[in-house]
Design a protein around this motif. Structure first.
Motif, mmCIF file in Angstrom:
data_model
loop_
_atom_site.group_PDB
_atom_site.id
_atom_site.type_symbol
_atom_site.label_atom_id
_atom_site.label_comp_id
_atom_site.label_asym_id
_atom_site.label_seq_id
_atom_site.Cartn_x
_atom_site.Cartn_y
_atom_site.Cartn_z
ATOM 1 N N ARG A 56 -53.599 -30.892 31.229
ATOM 2 C CA ARG A 56 -53.608 -31.046 32.691
ATOM 3 C C ARG A 56 -54.131 -29.786 33.359
ATOM 4 O O ARG A 56 -54.895 -29.843 34.330
ATOM 5 C CB ARG A 56 -52.195 -31.365 33.202
ATOM 6 N N LEU A 57 -53.724 -28.628 32.805
ATOM 7 C CA LEU A 57 -54.157 -27.358 33.381
ATOM 8 C C LEU A 57 -55.668 -27.190 33.236
ATOM 9 O O LEU A 57 -56.355 -26.744 34.165
ATOM 10 C CB LEU A 57 -53.424 -26.209 32.696
ATOM 11 N N ARG A 58 -56.194 -27.569 32.093
ATOM 12 C CA ARG A 58 -57.647 -27.492 31.894
ATOM 13 C C ARG A 58 -58.378 -28.457 32.820
ATOM 14 O O ARG A 58 -59.442 -28.141 33.341
ATOM 15 C CB ARG A 58 -57.991 -27.816 30.443
ATOM 16 N N GLY A 59 -57.808 -29.626 32.976
ATOM 17 C CA GLY A 59 -58.436 -30.606 33.850
ATOM 18 C C GLY A 59 -58.541 -30.125 35.283
ATOM 19 O O GLY A 59 -59.458 -30.508 36.019
ATOM 20 N N ARG A 60 -57.603 -29.256 35.688
ATOM 21 C CA ARG A 60 -57.640 -28.717 37.050
ATOM 22 C C ARG A 60 -58.428 -27.407 37.118
ATOM 23 O O ARG A 60 -58.439 -26.737 38.141
ATOM 24 C CB ARG A 60 -56.211 -28.463 37.558
ATOM 25 N N GLY A 62 -57.757 -24.720 35.366
ATOM 26 C CA GLY A 62 -56.851 -23.578 35.322
ATOM 27 C C GLY A 62 -56.845 -22.846 34.012
ATOM 28 O O GLY A 62 -56.086 -21.925 33.821
ATOM 29 N N ALA A 63 -57.663 -23.296 33.042
ATOM 30 C CA ALA A 63 -57.754 -22.600 31.755
ATOM 31 C C ALA A 63 -59.210 -22.250 31.512
ATOM 32 O O ALA A 63 -60.087 -22.586 32.281
ATOM 33 C CB ALA A 63 -57.200 -23.485 30.626
ATOM 34 N N ASP A 64 -59.441 -21.591 30.405
ATOM 35 C CA ASP A 64 -60.776 -21.083 30.131
ATOM 36 C C ASP A 64 -61.632 -22.069 29.355
ATOM 37 O O ASP A 64 -62.446 -21.686 28.531
ATOM 38 C CB ASP A 64 -60.674 -19.772 29.324
ATOM 39 N N GLY A 65 -61.468 -23.327 29.581
ATOM 40 C CA GLY A 65 -62.299 -24.316 28.911
ATOM 41 C C GLY A 65 -61.698 -24.757 27.592
ATOM 42 O O GLY A 65 -60.610 -24.364 27.199
ATOM 43 N N PRO A 66 -62.458 -25.556 26.841
ATOM 44 C CA PRO A 66 -61.927 -26.162 25.623
ATOM 45 C C PRO A 66 -61.636 -25.168 24.513
ATOM 46 O O PRO A 66 -60.939 -25.480 23.582
ATOM 47 C CB PRO A 66 -63.070 -27.120 25.190
ATOM 48 N N GLN A 67 -62.161 -23.931 24.574
ATOM 49 C CA GLN A 67 -61.907 -22.960 23.510
ATOM 50 C C GLN A 67 -60.782 -21.986 23.861
ATOM 51 O O GLN A 67 -60.648 -20.936 23.241
ATOM 52 C CB GLN A 67 -63.193 -22.176 23.216
ATOM 53 N N GLN A 86 -47.118 -24.191 36.249
ATOM 54 C CA GLN A 86 -47.244 -23.789 37.649
ATOM 55 C C GLN A 86 -47.925 -22.435 37.769
ATOM 56 O O GLN A 86 -48.748 -22.206 38.658
ATOM 57 C CB GLN A 86 -45.862 -23.727 38.306
ATOM 58 N N ARG A 87 -47.625 -21.530 36.847
ATOM 59 C CA ARG A 87 -48.190 -20.171 36.907
ATOM 60 C C ARG A 87 -49.514 -20.048 36.136
ATOM 61 O O ARG A 87 -50.025 -18.954 35.966
ATOM 62 C CB ARG A 87 -47.180 -19.171 36.355
ATOM 63 N N ARG A 88 -50.016 -21.178 35.663
ATOM 64 C CA ARG A 88 -51.282 -21.227 34.928
ATOM 65 C C ARG A 88 -51.253 -20.304 33.702
ATOM 66 O O ARG A 88 -52.193 -19.556 33.434
ATOM 67 C CB ARG A 88 -52.451 -20.856 35.837
ATOM 68 N N GLY A 89 -50.168 -20.372 32.966
ATOM 69 C CA GLY A 89 -50.032 -19.568 31.748
ATOM 70 C C GLY A 89 -50.683 -20.257 30.568
ATOM 71 O O GLY A 89 -49.995 -20.774 29.674
ATOM 72 N N ALA A 90 -52.009 -20.289 30.576
ATOM 73 C CA ALA A 90 -52.757 -21.033 29.551
ATOM 74 C C ALA A 90 -52.515 -20.473 28.156
ATOM 75 O O ALA A 90 -52.412 -21.228 27.186
ATOM 76 C CB ALA A 90 -54.249 -21.004 29.884
ATOM 77 N N GLY A 91 -52.432 -19.138 28.007
ATOM 78 C CA GLY A 91 -52.250 -18.552 26.688
ATOM 79 C C GLY A 91 -50.944 -18.960 26.043
ATOM 80 O O GLY A 91 -50.910 -19.363 24.881
ATOM 81 N N LEU A 92 -49.851 -18.881 26.785
ATOM 82 C CA LEU A 92 -48.547 -19.275 26.245
ATOM 83 C C LEU A 92 -48.482 -20.771 25.986
ATOM 84 O O LEU A 92 -47.887 -21.216 24.999
ATOM 85 C CB LEU A 92 -47.437 -18.847 27.202
ATOM 86 N N LEU A 93 -49.067 -21.566 26.889
ATOM 87 C CA LEU A 93 -49.091 -23.020 26.662
ATOM 88 C C LEU A 93 -49.883 -23.355 25.400
ATOM 89 O O LEU A 93 -49.496 -24.239 24.628
ATOM 90 C CB LEU A 93 -49.699 -23.733 27.873
ATOM 91 N N ALA A 94 -51.017 -22.658 25.195
ATOM 92 C CA ALA A 94 -51.816 -22.908 23.993
ATOM 93 C C ALA A 94 -51.027 -22.553 22.735
ATOM 94 O O ALA A 94 -51.075 -23.270 21.730
ATOM 95 C CB ALA A 94 -53.109 -22.100 24.058
ATOM 96 N N GLY A 95 -50.295 -21.435 22.770
ATOM 97 C CA GLY A 95 -49.473 -21.065 21.630
ATOM 98 C C GLY A 95 -48.387 -22.085 21.348
ATOM 99 O O GLY A 95 -48.147 -22.460 20.196
#
Length: 480
Positions: A56-60, A62-67, A86-95
């Protein structure tokens, strides 16, 4: 380390991670931070809560793309996924998404959870100690039948030739690790084609610049400096043998031969060098075939013992003819005939039999014979490109000296001709020699060494979100 171990991939152990279900996350975090274990994953696992939020974050945007998974990090304790979104923590979500994916492959029995995977044998004790702090254990298991462990080639110190082998493909786990011999053979072939003390010195200067991180835009290639330095040293050694310093300038004595004066000798030497290299490749290939599938296959394979016998016999017969030794020629012919007969039997055994099988065997046997000859003669390109390199440098030097002899303003032209001509010949010939050496390595040598395709070892590694946390400090996994 024993020679037998140094010439083989890193020994792998099948392991099982066994932990209380309540400690599963903590154990997985420790495994991820060690970066030494490849865990089995569920084949068709549904996306977990963290993966859904990351999508969802990528779709909005809010992340750095598919990689963005490449920047994944893991927290010591389970984070609030809604807050991360909410805080766009893409790195922690990816982990967390990667952790969920590994957890899906776990087998649960009551309060106990187990996951299977692979770990380098030398790292099992250390990883087990890290898991013990989480109440878990790392148990060694027998290797499943019909399953080969993943391959991890050894890489010690600042110099490594493993990329040369892995670019061709991943060797089977049972194959020899020939990274160093392959790298030295590549440098030798490069040096023969690019033999010049001056040009080799320029490569050494380039290697030194890379080592110092200059220019900065090439900093990502810094790890290649030892390879470039080796190529420069090989070029300088060959150049000293040829007596070339920015071409056949006469500034250095000829220690062996001058390519322009003795092209026939250089051609013969190149073919003999190639024949020796192919004989070694056949021998190593025979070892690999036996290690991969046993003596039943290794004995009759064209890249196995039969092919080695055929090639050695053929080389012996050729030497006997050239040296006018009939007994040596007859012995070599007998060995070559025996090897070819074994190859033919192995080829026929793989067919459906009958007339069609005989016809297929005849065609494939003819291909084996033709390829043996053409692959050996292919090394004549070492002499051809070495001669071309010397000829181009000679043209530049003659133009330079011809202009300089006129004096006056012509000296400026001579400097310009030398600078531009050297830059063009250096760049062109370095590229050609690098590509041609790689072509000989891949098509003539590696095609005999490697037949079975292995699977690379891909340990799961996610760094901690807080590197200062001493309890979860990362200790790099050593491949050798």
């Amino acid at each position: 380390m024993p020679w037998s171990e140094a010439m083989t991939p890193v020994r792998m152990r099948r392991v099982a991670l066994v932990v209380p279900q309540a400690a599963l996350r903590d154990a997985l975090v420790r495994i991820a931070r060690e970066g030494c274990v490849e865990l089995d994953r569920a084949e068709e696992a549904a996306p977990g809560p963290a993966a859904v939020r990351l999508q969802r974050l990528r779709g909005r945007g809010g992340a750095d793309g598919p990689q963005s998974d490449t920047t994944a990090v893991l927290a010591a304790v389970a984070p609030d996924l809604d807050l991360l979104e909410q805080r766009r923590g893409a790195g922690l979500l990816a982990g967390e998404a990667q952790l969920e994916e590994r957890a899906e492959g776990a087998v649960r029995r009551g309060e106990v959870t187990a996951l299977a995977g692979w770990c380098p044998a030398g790292e099992v004790a250390r990883v087990a100690g890290r898991l013990a702090a989480a109440g878990g254990a790392l148990l060694t298991l027998p290797t499943p039948r019909g399953t080969d462990p993943p391959t991890l080639l050894r890489s010690r110190g600042p110099v490594s030739f493993t990329p040369l082998v892995t670019t061709y493909g991943t060797p089977a786990y049972g194959d020899l690790d020939l990274s160093w011999p392959a790298g030295l053979a590549y440098l030798a072939m490069f040096g023969i084609m690019f033999g010049d003390v001056g040009h080799g010195a320029l490569l050494l200067l380039g290697a030194l610049a890379l080592r110092l991180g200059r220019p900065r835009r090439l900093a990502r290639w810094t790890r290649l400096w030892p390879f470039l330095a080796g190529a420069g040293l090989a070029a300088m050694l060959a150049g000293a043998a040829y007596g070339e310093f920015f071409g056949p300038t006469g500034l250095l004595p000829v220690l062996w031969l001058s390519p322009l004066d003795s092209p026939a000798r250089l051609l013969v030497a190149a073919v003999l060098f190639g024949a020796g290299l192919l004989a070694l490749a056949h021998a190593a290939g025979a070892v690999n075939r036996v290690r991969e599938a046993g003596w039943g296959v290794g004995l009759y394979a064209a890249s196995g013992c039969a092919g080695l016998l055929f090639y050695v016999g053929l080389a012996t017969a050729a030497a006997g003819l050239l040296l006018h030794r009939p007994a040596l020629a007859v012995t070599g012919a007998a060995l070559a005939g025996a090897g070819l007969a074994l190859v033919a039997y192995g080829l026929f055994r793989d067919t459906a039999g009958g007339g069609a099988g005989l016809a297929e065997t005849a065609v494939r046997l003819f291909d084996v014979v033709v390829r043996t000859g053409t692959n050996t003669l292919s090394f004549a390109r070492l002499a051809a490109f070495g001669l071309t390199h010397a000829a181009l440098a000679d043209v530049v030097w003659r133009g330079t000296t011809g202009l300089a002899a006129r004096g006056g303003a012509a000296v400026v032209g001579a400097v310009l001709v030398f600078t531009v001509g050297t830059a063009v010949s250096f760049g062109l010939e370095a590229l050609v020699a690098g590509v041609q050496a790689l072509r000989l390595e891949f098509y003539e040598v590696f095609s005999r060494l490697f037949e079975a395709e292995g699977r690379p070892f891909r340990p799961w590694h996610v760094p901690p979100a807080k590197p200062a946390d001493r309890d979860t400090k990362v200790v790099p996994c050593s491949p050798g």
